[in-house]
Design an enzyme around this catalytic site. Sequence first.
Site, mmCIF file in Angstrom:
data_model
loop_
_atom_site.group_PDB
_atom_site.id
_atom_site.type_symbol
_atom_site.label_atom_id
_atom_site.label_comp_id
_atom_site.label_asym_id
_atom_site.label_seq_id
_atom_site.Cartn_x
_atom_site.Cartn_y
_atom_site.Cartn_z
ATOM 1 N N LYS A 53 0.890 -1.254 -0.033
ATOM 2 C CA LYS A 53 -0.155 0.029 -0.050
ATOM 3 C C LYS A 53 0.863 1.402 0.030
ATOM 4 O O LYS A 53 2.080 1.196 0.521
ATOM 5 C CB LYS A 53 -0.962 0.118 1.151
ATOM 6 C CG LYS A 53 -0.416 0.156 2.489
ATOM 7 C CD LYS A 53 -1.397 0.166 3.613
ATOM 8 C CE LYS A 53 -2.206 1.483 3.647
ATOM 9 N NZ LYS A 53 -0.996 2.276 4.612
ATOM 10 N N GLU A 80 -0.456 7.154 3.971
ATOM 11 C CA GLU A 80 -1.678 7.797 3.964
ATOM 12 C C GLU A 80 -1.142 9.195 3.613
ATOM 13 O O GLU A 80 -2.325 9.844 3.115
ATOM 14 C CB GLU A 80 -2.285 7.806 5.407
ATOM 15 C CG GLU A 80 -1.378 8.541 6.617
ATOM 16 C CD GLU A 80 -0.287 7.555 6.969
ATOM 17 O OE1 GLU A 80 -0.053 6.390 6.675
ATOM 18 O OE2 GLU A 80 0.645 8.243 7.933
ATOM 19 N N LYS A 121 3.303 -0.303 17.532
ATOM 20 C CA LYS A 121 3.513 1.306 18.046
ATOM 21 C C LYS A 121 2.326 2.181 18.274
ATOM 22 O O LYS A 121 2.656 3.371 18.929
ATOM 23 C CB LYS A 121 4.319 1.977 16.976
ATOM 24 C CG LYS A 121 3.629 2.497 15.738
ATOM 25 C CD LYS A 121 4.569 3.204 14.587
ATOM 26 C CE LYS A 121 3.744 3.672 13.319
ATOM 27 N NZ LYS A 121 4.675 4.153 12.487
#
Length: 413
Positions: free
Chosen positions: A180, A183, A310
């Site tokens: 992917k 973002e 995380k």
Amino acid sequence: MDFYKYSHLAIGKKPKKDSIIALFKITSQKGLDLKEVANAVAAESSVGTWTHPRTLNKEIFDKLAARVIFIDKKTNLVKIEYPIELFERKNICQLLSTIAGNIFSMKIVKGLRLEDVEFPEKYINDFLGPYFGLSGVRKIFGVYNRPIIGCIIKPKVGLSPQKTAEVAYKVWKNGVDLIKDDETLTDMKFCKFEKRVKEVIKVRKKVEKETGTRKVFVFNVTAPIDEAIKRAKLVKRYGGRCVMVDVVTTGFSALDYFRRQNLGLIIHGHRAGHSAFTRNKDHGISMLVLAKLLRLVGIDQLHTGTVVGKMEGKKEDVEKINEFLKGKFGKLKPVLPIASGGMHPGLVPKLVQILGKDLIINFGGGIHGHPKGSEAGAQAVYQAIEATMKNIPLKEYAKNRNELKEALDYWRD
Ligand code: CAP
Ligand code: MG
């Protein structure tokens, strides 16, 4: 509070089957009784305001008033029943303006958190829900008995389309199923969207031929919605299978419009920014509620957290969200949860033990940060998944697998 002519308190009342029920955690301002505050919240979010409007009559009140049906003073949990007539069907914006609107600003509440919402079947089934959903996505890959292995291209921004495709080839070739965009990567000067799609799909076809497996690239189409749709159509034209939208920054109205295009592409939901309202345990909206709304809208796969990685996200919360996404919700298809953020091979067994195998596990740093590079990183991840599925401890499996061994030595926890 004498200004309220009618009481919204109906503690113990059995709610009607077709009501919407919201679970709030309410922290009252000092000195105020929780009941009074809950009453005011129910009023403000249905037919009331700060004083009794002379225009409000018993008939309207009986039909449309929200009722406080449960209060627990120890936990500050309050359930409010909203009559279905308060809501316009298929309109998430209006739903949120009602049950998650003005009430967050009221001075009498010190904290207000929308923890959960229950919807009647009728309301749910008006929405499209996911186009593919969990089993549709699995079918595209032909992978059924293990988590889907995902990889985020890193650095998150900076690589050219050619370089992106080159890195994609390496990790796909070594066991990764899905890759992917990150973002924040959209149509950039250094990485133009169309060029990226073209280059990546070219290598996807090549690697599919070479490996005999199906691969997916998740193109980030996050943008003003008309542009996002154009980009998604472009992905489709080039033979792509999946697009990503940053769901929080895009917003519900736009997402809804996007889903209704029925593009036949998997919609991958990245939740960047959700913590602005999900993280504070005393104020805001829970991730569970966000997940419910996104399933209504029709996201096929959604980031929900890792517990072990995380990002913040308690075990019970992530478990609950994933169970919701995979469980029954009217007639809408289940959504595939995504575990992402700080994942590396050493964390795989624990993650699968907690969240099960019906999930996409994403590795960004955990592949490209491998001391021997992205190819070895992808192999190490694949080996960790294999070992976990065979129930073999990673250390043992790593004895004659250098990639995994190096990963375990490099990331020690
Ligand atoms: C993961 C990630 C995701 C986060 C988002 C990142 O990369 O791409 O955006 O996982 O969090 O940039 O951090 P790493 P969540 O694998 O390198 O950590 O999935 O919890 O919404
Ligand atoms: Mg990211």
